[in-house]
Design a protein around this motif. Structure first.
Motif, PDB file in Angstrom:
ATOM      1  N   PRO A 261      67.530  72.822   0.056  1.00  0.00           N
ATOM      2  CA  PRO A 261      66.576  72.094  -1.271  1.00  0.00           C
ATOM      3  C   PRO A 261      65.326  72.500  -0.967  1.00  0.00           C
ATOM      4  O   PRO A 261      64.654  71.610  -0.223  1.00  0.00           O
ATOM      5  N   ARG A 262      65.165  73.123  -1.946  1.00  0.00           N
ATOM      6  CA  ARG A 262      63.568  73.714  -2.179  1.00  0.00           C
ATOM      7  C   ARG A 262      62.495  73.446  -3.076  1.00  0.00           C
ATOM      8  O   ARG A 262      63.483  73.429  -4.126  1.00  0.00           O
ATOM      9  N   LYS A 263      61.177  72.380  -3.292  1.00  0.00           N
ATOM     10  CA  LYS A 263      61.082  72.467  -4.901  1.00  0.00           C
ATOM     11  C   LYS A 263      59.262  72.719  -4.525  1.00  0.00           C
ATOM     12  O   LYS A 263      58.682  73.188  -3.149  1.00  0.00           O
TER      13      LYS A 263
END
Ligand SMILES: [Mg+2]
Ligand SMILES: [Zn+2]
Ligand SMILES: [Zn+2]
Lengths: 75, 884
Positions: free
Chosen positions: B11-13
């Motif tokens: 997951p990327r933010k």
């Protein structure tokens, strides 16, 4: 009166409309321009107030003459 | 799952902002999974003591064990912080300066800032106005507010008359009473004072109270990092060796225990204070063990312990050593050696290295046969392959494949073969210090026997390389994009013109120049055999020109051979280094001017001025500028090989005969020296008798020194004229100096006439023994010889004293270069760090990290110097010539 050459040939506060045009051309917001303090002798010379944009024409070793713009900031 | 797919599952933010703050004691306690209460680390059985620094609840860093907090093994457990409750608070050294700034601007009695209400209102109003638009200016205002508040000694709010606070690095605070005595402020008092300050007042001082309350800078609770941060290592002998931070933490806990016992047993105050100070010392050195004014905490062996600051700071620290300075794969490093036979675009790579570095190549219908061949040859024989990657992403190590033939058969489009480096592959070649962009260029691989990288001599200047043991690095780009960029943007032939000043940085040097001179000389005639040999060296595929002389034997001039390689539409006129009488090229009968007409070298000898590197407005500069890079490169490649081959054919030896001048020349030199010495003697007499008058702005001593230096340094200049007059103009030494191949007239004068005055830091040699430079001179000798004047030449031989002075001056030069490189290296680092985000945008403006505008037009004229004629877009003079 003796003059000291800073390589500056011309200083002027540019009209708000022209400043807007310039900022649009460079695709920047006012604060992204180089700054100059309102207490700077050059800014005092043309009685510039914070928020004004100065047009400075100065000598350039590469281009002969060159125009830079500066945003006047408080101080 | 392939790496690409695996990355997609993470997951990327997007980071919007980063806020820096200080942990409050409550937060530290909440983060903590346990309180460390004992300095015992392991029990007799070697198991971690509960409540100790290696408690399993903090997490496990070694395989096998399980974390008692999260129940995971070492590779999954992230580690958990613990804490130590300090018996008495201590100053956090990193915030000592901040504490001082707050203390001297606030009231110790009521905690308010030392400003009147109306001042506070005014400043607050200005700050809210500034912080909206002028963040940087707001910081200046904070500084002004601090200065103003620090001046006031009576509190406007409670009327308390405060004393001056003194700060003594690294962590001591005192209060100066009226009678001048210093009263120590202990951390408990500091904490009380800091705790009283209202949050609104902190905002005026430039502190955001939501992330930093000043009393948090006084430590009552110390966080204990998990063992992942300070892993212990098991030696082969079975002895466990703990990390420096663990040692330091144990020191802190032990001191904390001692202090606790002392307080509980009611020990005298000075004992308690001493222990308290020791606790402060250990906590401070835990953070930073290079604090000024306190002793460095050491190991039993005497080695200084590494604090947290030491892990981050400096060259080997986390930032410069681990983050900016990562090691990379697909790279090689070895000694470089010269190879004049390869192209300037190439680099010779040893087979041993070519067998380790690989290029991933996708199998297609067109290359499957070659790649099968490589797979069968395997990792041991070049050219082979080291790995095969299946379409599923499985890497097969060819070292462990028994039947490579069978594997090669299974190869099909979609597979990837990591084949050995082979001729024609593009690689990046680099030499430190990488000061400008041509310190790293793209080269084409040429696999060669031997153990060194082979480099063409003409590419030494951009790398600043020589072959006295220099090593260079090589990197193999692994993707098609990277290879394309390297080939198109970084290849050597695209960097012949340097971005520094718009001239050629790559070009002929040394042997090439003298070879070119000799070949272009009027007296050079070549037989058919020699011509064939030379054209072969230049790899010419065209027919040789008609011979210049037909009878009795066919002979060619050197200029014909040089012309053979020049572009057929090339025209150029320039003076040579031998220009003396002729002012005009076309009326000159000698070889003083170079005239090239339609690719034919009609007149003139080649020298450094015409084909050398770093020469603006030269024959080579024109070829490099006016023809495509590959044409210029091919000309340089073949012509340089040609010049060198001619030098091989002809022979060129520098010997004693090359530096000969006749006896009458020596007599003249002797006379010059004699005269100078006499003048110096006269000066000495004037000086010692006090008749010498000081020049304006100088003392008498300085005047004397200036005059003597003046006279003695002129000796070499005068001797140079004598040498110039008498030396054989065809001697090798003179030719090398004149053509610019190597050395100068000064070097010849030093060899043949006199060495002249030796200097240290630009002055005559003065230091040494009392009142004289060497014991060989009488006390008080200020004459020419005791000041380092060397009358002899290298050819005649130096006296021991002369030899010493010469060595001293030589050492001075070495020290000078060493100091200069160190200083300029540091300046370079700072400049690079400061300017790393500056770029030229597509509209020609220069911008800083996508926000600030620096120049509305790059360089104020928008010129890319590496695509210019030494800084100008076009050379108007040349344009005129072409139009005509
Ligand atoms: Mg070297
Ligand atoms: Zn855990
Ligand atoms: Zn007060």
């Amino acid at each position: 009166m003796s003059r000291v050459s800073l390589g500056v040939r011309e200083v002027s506060v540019i009209p708000k409309e022209e400043a807007k045009e310039l900022l649009k051309r460079l695709r920047i917001r006012p604060w992204q321009l180089p700054w100059i303090r309102s207490s700077d002798p050059l800014a005092k010379l043309v009685d510039a107030k914070p928020g004004d944009v100065l047009k400075i024409v100065r000598e350039s070793p590469t281009a002969g003459e060159f125009v830079v713009y500066r945003l006047v900031v408080p101080g | 799952m392939s790496l690409r797919e695996e990355l997609d599952t993470i997951p990327r933010k997007v980071i919007k902002s980063i806020k820096f703050g200080v942990l409050s004691p409550e937060v530290i306690r909440k983060y903590s999974v346990m309180e460390v209460t004992t300095s015992e680390v392991y029990d007799e059985g070697g198991l971690p003591v509960r409540g100790g620094i290696s408690d399993r609840r903090l997490g496990v860093a070694e395989p096998g064990a399980r974390c008692e907090t999260c129940g995971q093994t070492h590779d999954v457990c992230p580690g958990h912080f613990g804490h130590i409750e300090l018996v008495k608070p201590v100053v956090h050294v990193g915030f000592a300066r901040v504490i001082y700034d707050i203390l001297r601007t606030t009231c110790p009695n009521c905690g308010r800032i030392m400003l009147r209400d109306e001042e506070i209102a005014r400043y607050r109003e200005r700050l809210t106005r500034l912080s909206k638009r002028w963040r940087l200016l707001a910081q200046n205002l904070h500084e002004r507010i601090r200065r103003k508040a620090a001046e006031r000694m009576t509190c406007p709010h409670c009327g308390y008359k405060r004393n001056k606070v003194r700060f003594e690095r690294p962590y001591y605070f005192y209060e100066e009473t009226e009678n001048g005595a210093l009263v120590k402020l202990d951390p408990e008092m500091l904490r009380d004072r800091l705790g009283k300050i209202p949050s609104e007042d902190l905002e005026l001082l430039g502190i955001n109270p939501s992330v930093f309350r000043p009393e948090w800078a006084i430590l009552k609770v110390l966080p204990v990092p998990p063992p992942h941060v300070r892993p212990s290592i098991q030696l082969e002998t079975g002895i466990r060796s703990e990390d420096d931070l663990t040692h330091k933490l144990v020191d802190i806990i032990r001191m904390n225990e001692k202090l606790k016992i002392a307080i509980e047993t009611g020990a005298p105050t000075n004992v308690v204070d001493n222990l308290w100070d020791l606790l402060q010392y250990h906590v401070a050195t835990y953070f930073d063990n290079e604090l000024p004014g306190i002793p460095v905490a050491k190991h039993r062996g005497g080695r200084p312990l590494k604090g947290i600051a030491q892990r981050l700071k400096g060259k080997e620290g986390r930032f410069r050593g681990s983050l900016s300075g990562k090691r990379v794969n697909f790279s090689a490093r070895t000694v470089i050696s010269p190879d004049p036979h390869i192209s300037i675009n190439e680099v010779g790579v040893p087979t041993d290295i070519a067998k380790i570095l690989t290029v991933p190549e996708k199998v297609t219908a067109w290359n499957i046969d070659v790649l099968r061949e490589y797979v069968i040859r395997g990792p041991e024989t070049w050219p082979g392959a080291n790995y095969v990657v299946t379409p599923e992403g499985r890497r097969i190590d060819l070292r462990y494949v028994k039947d490579r033939k069978a594997l090669a058969e299974r190869l099909a489009p979609g597979w990837v073969v990591e084949r050995h480096l082979r001729d024609g592959d593009i690689v990046l070649f680099n030499r430190q210090p990488s000061l400008h962009r041509v310190s790293m260029m793209g080269h084409l691989v040429k696999v060669l026997p031997g153990r060194t990288f082979r480099l063409h001599l003409a590419v030494c200047p951009p790398y600043n390389a020589d072959f006295d043991g220099d090593e260079m690095n090589l990197h193999v780009p692994q993707t098609e994009e990277a290879r394309a960029e390297a080939r198109l943007l970084m290849l050597v032939e695209n960097h012949i013109i340097t971005p520094r000043y718009g001239g050629a940085i790559i070009g002929a040097r040394q042997d090439y120049i003298i070879g070119a001179y000799l070949l272009s000389h009027k007296t050079t005639f070549l037989t058919k055999k020699e011509v064939a040999f030379l054209l072969g060296a230049g790899k010419s595929e065209e027919d040789p020109p008609e011979p210049a002389i037909l009878y009795p034997v066919e002979l060619w001039t050197g200029k014909q051979i040089i012309s053979h390689f020049l572009p057929k539409d090339f025209n150029w006129v320039q003076p040579t280094a031998f220009k003396s009488k002729c002012q005009d090229a076309y009326t000159c009968h000698g070889d003083e001017w170079i005239i090239v007409l339609n690719g034919y070298l009609a007149k003139g000898v080649l020298d450094k001025k015409s084909i050398g590197a770093e020469q603006v407005d030269s024959l080579w500069h024109r070829i490099a500028r006016d023809y495509p890079p590959d044409v210029a490169r091919r000309w340089l490649d073949s012509s340089l090989r040609l010049f060198l081959r001619y030098l091989d054919l002809r022979g060129f030896t520098f010997a004693m005969d090359s530096v000969y001048i006749p006896t009458e020349a020596y007599r003249e030199v002797e006379e010059i020296i004699e005269q100078a010495l006499k003048k110096v003697e006269g000066l000495i007499e004037d000086f010692t008798s006090g008749r010498l008058e000081a020049m304006p702005g100088f003392t008498v001593e300085e005047t004397f020194e200036n005059k003597v230096t003046d006279i003695l340094s002129r000796v070499r200049e005068d001797a140079a004229q004598v040498v110039e007059k008498y030396i054989d103009k065809n001697s090798e030494g003179y030719l090398m100096a004149k053509t610019g191949a190597r050395g100068s007239l000064v070097n010849i004068v030093q060899m043949v006439a006199t060495l002249g005055q030796q200097t240290i830091r630009g002055e005559r040699i003065r230091r040494g023994f009392r009142s004289r430079t060497l014991p060989h001179f009488p006390v008080g000798d200020i004459g020419a010889f005791s000041g380092g004047f060397v009358k002899h030449c290298f050819r005649c031989g130096l006296t021991p004293v002369e030899y010493f002075f010469h060595a001293a001056a030589g050492r001075d030069g070495l020290i000078d270069t060493a100091v200069r490189t160190a200083q300029s290296g540091y300046m370079q680092r700072r400049l690079i760090n400061a300017l790393q985000d500056v770029y030229v945008a597509y509209d020609g403006t220069v911008r800083f990290g996508g926000s600030m505008l620096l120049q509305p037009l790059y360089g104020e004229d928008g010129v890319d110097v590496s695509r210019s004629d030494h800084g100008k877009v076009t050379d108007v003079k040349l344009l005129k010539m072409w139009i005509r």
